[in-house]
Structures are given as C-alpha cells and as structure tokens.
Design a protein around this motif. Structure first.
Motif, PDB file in Angstrom:
ATOM      1  N   VAL A  99      14.815  30.469  42.151  1.00 29.61           N
ATOM      2  CA  VAL A  99      16.213  30.763  41.844  1.00 29.61           C
ATOM      3  C   VAL A  99      16.812  31.708  42.884  1.00 29.61           C
ATOM      4  O   VAL A  99      17.960  31.537  43.317  1.00 29.61           O
ATOM      5  N   ALA A 100      16.038  32.704  43.315  1.00 32.16           N
ATOM      6  CA  ALA A 100      16.577  33.753  44.184  1.00 32.16           C
ATOM      7  C   ALA A 100      16.782  33.292  45.622  1.00 32.16           C
ATOM      8  O   ALA A 100      17.798  33.615  46.244  1.00 32.16           O
ATOM      9  N   ILE A 101      15.831  32.541  46.167  1.00 33.46           N
ATOM     10  CA  ILE A 101      15.884  32.191  47.590  1.00 33.46           C
ATOM     11  C   ILE A 101      17.129  31.373  47.940  1.00 33.46           C
ATOM     12  O   ILE A 101      17.869  31.724  48.873  1.00 33.46           O
ATOM     13  N   PRO A 102      17.439  30.270  47.221  1.00 28.40           N
ATOM     14  CA  PRO A 102      18.677  29.547  47.556  1.00 28.40           C
ATOM     15  C   PRO A 102      19.936  30.393  47.349  1.00 28.40           C
ATOM     16  O   PRO A 102      20.899  30.269  48.118  1.00 28.40           O
ATOM     17  N   ALA A 103      19.934  31.252  46.315  1.00 34.95           N
ATOM     18  CA  ALA A 103      21.106  32.081  46.054  1.00 34.95           C
ATOM     19  C   ALA A 103      21.369  33.040  47.212  1.00 34.95           C
ATOM     20  O   ALA A 103      22.517  33.202  47.648  1.00 34.95           O
ATOM     21  N   VAL A 104      20.314  33.665  47.721  1.00 30.34           N
ATOM     22  CA  VAL A 104      20.480  34.606  48.837  1.00 30.34           C
ATOM     23  C   VAL A 104      20.929  33.881  50.101  1.00 30.34           C
ATOM     24  O   VAL A 104      21.829  34.335  50.820  1.00 30.34           O
ATOM     25  N   MET A 105      20.305  32.733  50.375  1.00 26.91           N
ATOM     26  CA  MET A 105      20.668  31.972  51.574  1.00 26.91           C
ATOM     27  C   MET A 105      22.121  31.514  51.525  1.00 26.91           C
ATOM     28  O   MET A 105      22.871  31.648  52.505  1.00 26.91           O
ATOM     29  N   MET A 106      22.552  30.987  50.377  1.00 28.56           N
ATOM     30  CA  MET A 106      23.923  30.511  50.262  1.00 28.56           C
ATOM     31  C   MET A 106      24.921  31.667  50.249  1.00 28.56           C
ATOM     32  O   MET A 106      26.039  31.528  50.762  1.00 28.56           O
ATOM     33  N   PHE A 107      24.535  32.809  49.685  1.00 26.91           N
ATOM     34  CA  PHE A 107      25.427  33.968  49.712  1.00 26.91           C
ATOM     35  C   PHE A 107      25.696  34.395  51.154  1.00 26.91           C
ATOM     36  O   PHE A 107      26.855  34.654  51.530  1.00 26.91           O
ATOM     37  N   ASN A 108      24.650  34.473  51.960  1.00 27.86           N
ATOM     38  CA  ASN A 108      24.835  34.857  53.358  1.00 27.86           C
ATOM     39  C   ASN A 108      25.685  33.828  54.113  1.00 27.86           C
ATOM     40  O   ASN A 108      26.555  34.191  54.917  1.00 27.86           O
ATOM     41  N   TYR A 109      25.437  32.554  53.841  1.00 22.93           N
ATOM     42  CA  TYR A 109      26.196  31.504  54.518  1.00 22.93           C
ATOM     43  C   TYR A 109      27.670  31.540  54.124  1.00 22.93           C
ATOM     44  O   TYR A 109      28.569  31.505  54.981  1.00 22.93           O
ATOM     45  N   LEU A 110      27.929  31.622  52.823  1.00 27.85           N
ATOM     46  CA  LEU A 110      29.313  31.626  52.349  1.00 27.85           C
ATOM     47  C   LEU A 110      30.052  32.895  52.760  1.00 27.85           C
ATOM     48  O   LEU A 110      31.249  32.858  53.061  1.00 27.85           O
ATOM     49  N   THR A 111      29.346  34.026  52.791  1.00 33.36           N
ATOM     50  CA  THR A 111      29.966  35.269  53.264  1.00 33.36           C
ATOM     51  C   THR A 111      30.380  35.145  54.721  1.00 33.36           C
ATOM     52  O   THR A 111      31.444  35.634  55.128  1.00 33.36           O
ATOM     53  N   GLY A 112      29.544  34.480  55.516  1.00 33.53           N
ATOM     54  CA  GLY A 112      29.898  34.247  56.915  1.00 33.53           C
ATOM     55  C   GLY A 112      31.152  33.394  57.054  1.00 33.53           C
ATOM     56  O   GLY A 112      31.994  33.642  57.929  1.00 33.53           O
ATOM     57  N   ARG A 113      31.297  32.408  56.182  1.00 32.96           N
ATOM     58  CA  ARG A 113      32.500  31.567  56.236  1.00 32.96           C
ATOM     59  C   ARG A 113      33.742  32.359  55.825  1.00 32.96           C
ATOM     60  O   ARG A 113      34.826  32.179  56.405  1.00 32.96           O
TER      61      ARG A 113
ATOM     62  N   LEU B 279      26.755  35.538  42.789  1.00 32.90           N
ATOM     63  CA  LEU B 279      25.681  34.895  43.549  1.00 32.90           C
ATOM     64  C   LEU B 279      24.752  35.933  44.161  1.00 32.90           C
ATOM     65  O   LEU B 279      23.522  35.764  44.159  1.00 32.90           O
ATOM     66  N   ALA B 280      25.326  37.020  44.675  1.00 27.97           N
ATOM     67  CA  ALA B 280      24.501  38.091  45.232  1.00 27.97           C
ATOM     68  C   ALA B 280      23.673  38.770  44.148  1.00 27.97           C
ATOM     69  O   ALA B 280      22.498  39.110  44.368  1.00 27.97           O
ATOM     70  N   THR B 281      24.273  38.960  42.972  1.00 30.52           N
ATOM     71  CA  THR B 281      23.537  39.569  41.860  1.00 30.52           C
ATOM     72  C   THR B 281      22.357  38.708  41.440  1.00 30.52           C
ATOM     73  O   THR B 281      21.251  39.212  41.206  1.00 30.52           O
ATOM     74  N   ILE B 282      22.568  37.398  41.363  1.00 31.60           N
ATOM     75  CA  ILE B 282      21.479  36.489  40.998  1.00 31.60           C
ATOM     76  C   ILE B 282      20.381  36.512  42.047  1.00 31.60           C
ATOM     77  O   ILE B 282      19.187  36.556  41.725  1.00 31.60           O
ATOM     78  N   GLY B 283      20.773  36.505  43.315  1.00 30.46           N
ATOM     79  CA  GLY B 283      19.771  36.516  44.378  1.00 30.46           C
ATOM     80  C   GLY B 283      18.930  37.778  44.389  1.00 30.46           C
ATOM     81  O   GLY B 283      17.757  37.746  44.759  1.00 30.46           O
ATOM     82  N   SER B 284      19.522  38.893  43.977  1.00 30.08           N
ATOM     83  CA  SER B 284      18.781  40.157  44.014  1.00 30.08           C
ATOM     84  C   SER B 284      18.009  40.440  42.735  1.00 30.08           C
ATOM     85  O   SER B 284      17.020  41.181  42.759  1.00 30.08           O
ATOM     86  N   THR B 285      18.452  39.879  41.609  1.00 24.28           N
ATOM     87  CA  THR B 285      17.810  40.200  40.332  1.00 24.28           C
ATOM     88  C   THR B 285      16.846  39.126  39.842  1.00 24.28           C
ATOM     89  O   THR B 285      15.962  39.433  39.024  1.00 24.28           O
ATOM     90  N   ALA B 286      16.991  37.888  40.297  1.00 25.51           N
ATOM     91  CA  ALA B 286      16.108  36.817  39.813  1.00 25.51           C
ATOM     92  C   ALA B 286      14.623  37.114  40.056  1.00 25.51           C
ATOM     93  O   ALA B 286      13.790  36.874  39.163  1.00 25.51           O
ATOM     94  N   PRO B 287      14.226  37.653  41.238  1.00 27.30           N
ATOM     95  CA  PRO B 287      12.805  37.977  41.409  1.00 27.30           C
ATOM     96  C   PRO B 287      12.313  39.013  40.411  1.00 27.30           C
ATOM     97  O   PRO B 287      11.159  38.950  39.964  1.00 27.30           O
ATOM     98  N   PHE B 288      13.172  39.959  40.045  1.00 31.42           N
ATOM     99  CA  PHE B 288      12.750  40.990  39.095  1.00 31.42           C
ATOM    100  C   PHE B 288      12.661  40.438  37.676  1.00 31.42           C
ATOM    101  O   PHE B 288      11.814  40.875  36.893  1.00 31.42           O
TER     102      PHE B 288
END
Length: 254
Positions: A212-226, A158-167
């Motif tokens: 694609v990237a914005i929801p992935a980054v937001m959910m990664f941060n949320y799930l990491t917090g959990r 999920l983190a990889t998708i969030g960081s690479t989708a914009p590129f």
C-alpha cells in the motif's frame, strides 16, 4: 566437482528442513488468500481491512489527479496559442471567451481572472492606470493560489497513506509475533506448529502495508512534481499577462 558436491549437500539439507517443518507443523499451511484470511486473528483482519481501505482511497486519488492533470495539460495546449493570437490583435473579449471554453485548464483559470479584472477597470470611467495593473496582478495572485489548492487536492491524504501504511502493517506484525509467543506459552511447545500462525499473520500484514505504501509514495512524488510544473507555467503566464497590460497602457498613453 566441488560445486557439484556443495549443491548436492545444500539440496539434501533443504529437503531435510522441509520434511522437518511439515512434520512439526502437522501438515502444510494454507498459502491461498482465503486460507490465510481464515487463519488470521481479529486484530490482523482489522489491520488488513484498514490497509485495503487506505489502498482504495489512494488508488482513487491517483486516478482522479491523473485525469485532472491530463485534462489540464490537454486544454492548456489548445488554449495557449488561441489566447495569444487574440491578445496579439487586442481582442480581450475574444481571449476571455477562449479561456471560458477551456475551464479545466489551469492557465485558462488564471488568465481569465486577470483579463476580467483588467477589462473591468479599463471600462470604468474613473479608473487609474496604475491601479488597473495592480488590481489585475492581485487577481492573478489570488487565482493562482486557488488553482494551486485545487491541483493539490487529495495529495495530502496520499502522503499520509504513504507514510502511515508501513506502521499500520507493523502494528499487525507486532500483534502477530505476540500471538506466536502466546501460542508457544499455551501449547508448551517450541516447534513451528506453535508459532506458524502468528508468524504468518506478521508477514502478511507487513507485506500488505508495504504494497500500500510504496505506490502511494511514488505517485505522491510524481504528482507533486506535476503540480510544481503547473505552478511554474501559471507564474510565467501571469508575468506575460502583466507585461501585456503594461504595453497596452503605454500604447494608450501615446
């Protein structure tokens, strides 16, 4: 009055610009998804397909982790008071049975490992009291590491998708701009008709990459917090269980 004149002037300029764009482009461009897809080149289509695959993967990870975390939270809430009551009465076997009935609970997995290791050494005829506590502590640490890895499963992707989708979308943007310049060169014209297709490809791929990237980054941060909250709960449970083992050892000595 001044504002009215300014608004009228802006509207007239927008109308003139829109008329010029339609005349230069030879007609209105397709704005529906199917029309945009047909107007894209094979490179832009490949980028869009890759982005949709990444989006599907990220959505699958989000749903899977959400269900796993919800089940872990629900079962842990039922497990904690039940096992606490069993341990308070000294019924370790009953506490193990309670833990085994809540297999999706992260706390149950950790507590079960510690209780089973403690019981195995306690029932051993030649067991050393201090070694029993240390063995239980090591079992708790190993299980915590395993459960932590299970909880984080899929978050790396999920983190990889969030960081690479914009590129990936940016690659489509670059190719779209390149197609626009190729269109200018081939048609020997500088109007919108020569660049409209390439610019459309660039904007579409950029937009999809961001979606694609914005929801992935937001959910990664949320799930990491959990996951971090679960780690704290497991650490606290392990510490309380070790304290319980120490108290039982002291009671048996007396």
């Amino acid at each position: 009055m001044f504002a009215t004149h300014v608004a009228a002037a802006l509207l007239s300029h927008v109308h003139v610009a829109a008329t010029w764009m339609v005349q230069e482009g030879g007609g209105a461009m397709a704005t529906d998804p199917l029309g945009l897809w047909k107007a894209m080149g094979w490179v832009a289509r490949t980028v869009v397909i890759i982005l949709f695959i990444m989006s599907g993967w990220s959505i699958g990870v989000m749903i899977d982790r959400w269900m796993a975390y919800s089940a872990a939270r629900k079962q842990s809430r039922a497990f904690a008071p039940a096992v606490a009551g069993a341990l308070r009465d000294g019924r370790i076997d009953e506490a193990i049975k309670v833990a085994e009935r809540n297999k999706k609970s992260h706390l149950a997995k950790v507590v079960t490992a510690g209780l089973m290791e403690f019981k195995a050494h306690q029932d051993s005829p030649g067991a050393i009291p201090g070694e029993t506590i240390e063995a239980s502590k090591r079992a708790l640490e190993r299980t915590e590491a395993i459960v932590h890895a299970e909880l984080k499963r899929g978050l790396g992707g999920l983190a990889t998708i969030g960081s690479t989708a914009p590129f990936v979308g940016l690659f489509g943007t670059v190719m779209g701009i390149l197609n626009a310049f190729i269109g200018i060169n081939n048609s020997k014209a500088t109007g919108l008709a020569a660049v409209a297709g390439g610019i459309a490809e660039a904007l579409v791929t950029t937009a999809i990459g961001l979606l694609v990237a914005i929801p992935a980054v937001m959910m990664f941060n949320y799930l990491t917090g959990r996951v971090e909250a679960f780690d704290v709960e497991m650490d606290n449970s392990s510490s309380e269980l070790i304290d319980y083992f120490l108290k039982r050892r002291d009671v048996r000595r007396t």
